[in-house]
Scaffold this motif. Structure first.
Motif, short mmCIF file in Angstrom:
data_model
loop_
_atom_site.label_atom_id
_atom_site.label_comp_id
_atom_site.label_asym_id
_atom_site.label_seq_id
_atom_site.Cartn_x
_atom_site.Cartn_y
_atom_site.Cartn_z
N PHE A 49 -2.64 -11.71 -1.84
CA PHE A 49 -2.61 -11.52 -3.29
C PHE A 49 -1.52 -12.42 -3.85
O PHE A 49 -0.69 -12.96 -3.12
N GLN A 50 -1.55 -12.60 -5.17
CA GLN A 50 -0.49 -13.33 -5.85
C GLN A 50 0.10 -12.46 -6.95
O GLN A 50 -0.65 -11.77 -7.66
N ASN A 51 1.43 -12.53 -7.08
CA ASN A 51 2.11 -11.88 -8.20
C ASN A 51 2.68 -12.96 -9.13
O ASN A 51 2.16 -14.07 -9.18
N ASP A 52 3.75 -12.64 -9.84
CA ASP A 52 4.32 -13.60 -10.80
C ASP A 52 4.76 -14.91 -10.17
O ASP A 52 4.81 -15.95 -10.84
N SER A 53 5.06 -14.88 -8.87
CA SER A 53 5.53 -16.09 -8.21
C SER A 53 4.42 -17.10 -7.97
O SER A 53 4.68 -18.26 -7.66
N ARG A 54 3.16 -16.64 -8.11
CA ARG A 54 1.98 -17.47 -7.86
C ARG A 54 1.97 -18.02 -6.43
O ARG A 54 1.49 -19.12 -6.17
N THR A 55 2.49 -17.22 -5.50
CA THR A 55 2.48 -17.53 -4.08
C THR A 55 1.64 -16.50 -3.35
O THR A 55 1.67 -15.31 -3.70
N ASP A 56 0.85 -16.93 -2.36
CA ASP A 56 0.03 -15.99 -1.60
C ASP A 56 0.90 -15.14 -0.67
O ASP A 56 1.69 -15.68 0.11
N TYR A 57 0.72 -13.82 -0.76
CA TYR A 57 1.41 -12.88 0.12
C TYR A 57 0.39 -11.98 0.80
O TYR A 57 -0.61 -11.59 0.20
N GLY A 58 0.67 -11.63 2.05
CA GLY A 58 -0.10 -10.59 2.72
C GLY A 58 0.48 -9.23 2.37
O GLY A 58 1.71 -9.07 2.33
N PRO A 59 -0.36 -8.23 2.10
CA PRO A 59 0.16 -6.92 1.69
C PRO A 59 0.84 -6.18 2.85
O PRO A 59 0.20 -5.95 3.88
N PRO A 60 2.11 -5.81 2.73
CA PRO A 60 2.73 -4.98 3.75
C PRO A 60 2.07 -3.59 3.76
O PRO A 60 1.59 -3.12 2.72
N GLN A 61 2.03 -2.97 4.92
CA GLN A 61 1.31 -1.70 5.03
C GLN A 61 1.85 -0.64 4.09
O GLN A 61 1.08 0.16 3.54
N TYR A 62 3.17 -0.61 3.87
CA TYR A 62 3.74 0.43 3.01
C TYR A 62 3.30 0.27 1.55
O TYR A 62 3.44 1.20 0.75
N ALA A 63 2.79 -0.92 1.19
CA ALA A 63 2.40 -1.18 -0.20
C ALA A 63 0.91 -0.98 -0.44
O ALA A 63 0.39 -1.36 -1.47
N THR A 64 0.20 -0.38 0.53
CA THR A 64 -1.24 -0.18 0.39
C THR A 64 -1.61 1.29 0.50
O THR A 64 -0.87 2.09 1.07
N GLU A 65 -2.75 1.62 -0.05
CA GLU A 65 -3.32 2.96 0.10
C GLU A 65 -4.80 2.85 0.40
O GLU A 65 -5.45 1.85 0.05
N LYS A 66 -5.35 3.88 1.04
CA LYS A 66 -6.78 3.95 1.32
C LYS A 66 -7.50 4.67 0.20
O LYS A 66 -6.98 5.60 -0.40
N ASN A 67 -8.72 4.22 -0.06
CA ASN A 67 -9.65 4.95 -0.92
C ASN A 67 -10.84 5.28 -0.04
O ASN A 67 -11.78 4.49 0.10
N GLN A 68 -10.80 6.44 0.60
CA GLN A 68 -11.77 6.81 1.63
C GLN A 68 -12.16 8.26 1.42
O GLN A 68 -11.35 9.17 1.62
N ASP A 69 -13.38 8.50 0.98
CA ASP A 69 -13.75 9.86 0.59
C ASP A 69 -14.52 10.62 1.67
O ASP A 69 -14.52 11.84 1.67
N LYS A 70 -15.21 9.92 2.60
CA LYS A 70 -16.00 10.59 3.64
C LYS A 70 -15.74 9.92 5.00
O LYS A 70 -16.56 9.15 5.48
N PRO A 71 -14.59 10.22 5.62
CA PRO A 71 -14.22 9.52 6.86
C PRO A 71 -15.17 9.74 8.02
O PRO A 71 -15.20 8.92 8.95
N SER A 72 -15.99 10.78 7.99
CA SER A 72 -16.97 10.98 9.06
C SER A 72 -18.16 10.02 8.90
O SER A 72 -18.86 9.74 9.87
N CYS A 73 -18.36 9.52 7.70
CA CYS A 73 -19.47 8.60 7.42
C CYS A 73 -19.00 7.16 7.35
O CYS A 73 -19.68 6.24 7.82
N PHE A 74 -17.84 6.95 6.70
CA PHE A 74 -17.32 5.61 6.47
C PHE A 74 -15.81 5.62 6.66
O PHE A 74 -15.12 6.47 6.10
#
Length: 388
Positions: free
Chosen positions: A336-361
């Motif tokens: 992703f890019q923020n104000d610096s306009r440099t590509d960064y990989g997201p650190p794990q602590y800065a992400t969340e899951k959107n997962q509603d049916k873990p038995s299916c997906f």
């Protein structure tokens, strides 16, 4: 008796074609559909009948339907994005470098761009999709396996290399998709752009193949936005690759891997460019949006849609993540890019899951795996009885 039988036949035929969705087209509605088709489908310089059954028209780049949008009447065509970062060609893992979608070089004359022709059925089905939009936040029948950045941005780019599959759907009105997105604003007024590939037979004339798609809205699909070019707005600039193209080759579980690098990037003039396979396809002008100077959320992953009380289709490869990148569907080298306009990989602590049916997906974000994988995630699953 003959009249009664004819009436019964008409009634059965009506329900076969429209009863499921409750849509009946009057003569006035049909005339309106024809009027819309004339506005969308511009007079082509050349028409190409693809091997998949649909038609691609070569349209004068300055006369495409995007410029019919009332907010773009005085818009000046941008042939290239106004930023310095160059895009590298995406690699195709374990395969040849043959283009996996689009026209051959020089099929469209110079000065024209390929636009997939819209049919009456496309318009009808797009109205159904607008009522059951897979990209809405809390629609019954929609299941998600996604990763997104925590925080409010601002963000100006999202990207990643995405493996391409052909998940199975059991009904014409189901959909399965893999996408990246940028969005901004509150839930009831979300501005959003999403791009990727999907299986959507209802939209693609009963074809269960995988197709390149884009979508946009400036009000959470209340009155604005659509898939692909059903509504005016997206400006096509690439001479061979186009939105709505069928993907020629897909990945094989535990075998051949096909992928496409995709990104959405805001340029210095405020336009949001979409990029496939390292090439800019076109852009969404800034004037389309009510609140998109930047994005407050970006993400990666998959979604499915099925009508209530039916079994969900597959997502991705049809298999849950198992730490193996030739089995479950993946995004690798995400950034992703923020104000610096440099590509960064997201650190794990800065992400969340959107997962509603873990038995299916399922979805699993690994952070930085280094080498060719970089910041990566796996997602997908078999679907089935997911409690719609």
């Amino acid at each position: 008796m003959i009249h009664i039988l004819f009436f019964v036949w008409c009634l059965v035929n009506y329900y076969d074609n429209y009863g499921v969705h409750g849509i009946h087209h009057t003569l006035q509605e049909d005339l309106e559909l024809e009027r819309q088709l004339q506005l969308i489908n511009k007079t082509p310089v050349k028409s190409i009948h693809t091997k998949f059954g649909y038609i691609v028209d070569c349209i004068d780049i300055y006369k495409q339907s995007a410029f019919d949008h009332p907010l773009l009447k005085n818009h000046k065509l941008q042939r290239k994005p106004s930023f310095q970062n160059s895009f590298e060609k995406a690699s195709v893992m374990n395969s040849s470098t043959k283009s996996i979608f689009g026209l051959e070089k020089d099929e469209c004359p110079r000065g024209t761009v390929p636009i997939r022709r819209t049919t009456k059925n496309n318009l009808i089905q797009s109205k159904l999709l607008s009522n059951n939009h897979i990209l809405l936040q809390d629609l019954p029948g929609v299941h998600r396996a996604e990763v997104y950045l925590v925080g409010d941005g601002p963000y100006y780019k999202v990207s990643g290399a995405n493996s391409i599959y052909n998940p199975k759907v059991s009904r014409n009105d189901q959909m399965s998709m893999s996408h990246i997105w940028v969005q901004n604003g509150p839930k009831d007024a979300t501005n959003k752009i999403s791009i990727g590939w999907h299986v959507a037979p209802q939209y693609h004339g009963d074809d269960t193949g995988s197709y390149v798609f884009s979508s946009w809205t400036s009000d959470n699909f209340n009155k604005t936005g659509c898939f692909n070019l059903i509504c005016s707005g997206f400006v096509q600039t690439h001479p061979t690759k186009y939105i709505g193209a069928r993907l020629d080759i897909v990945s094989i579980y535990d075998g051949l891997m096909m992928e496409t690098e995709i990104s959405i990037t805001k340029d210095l003039k405020g336009n949001w460019w979409i990029n496939y396979l390292g090439e800019n396809i076109g852009y969404f002008p800034s004037k389309l949006f009510s609140n998109m100077n930047s994005a407050d959320q970006v993400g990666w992953g998959g979604r499915t849609f099925t009508p209530l009380n039916t079994l969900s289709p597959q997502m991705g490869s049809g298999y849950l993540p198992d730490n193996n990148f030739v089995r479950a569907c993946y995004f690798r080298n995400i950034s992703f890019q923020n104000d610096s306009r440099t590509d960064y990989g997201p650190p794990q602590y800065a992400t969340e899951k959107n997962q509603d049916k873990p038995s299916c997906f399922g979805v699993h974000y690994y952070g930085n795996l280094g080498h060719e994988l970089g910041y990566s995630l796996l997602f997908g699953g078999p679907g089935g009885d997911c409690g719609n």
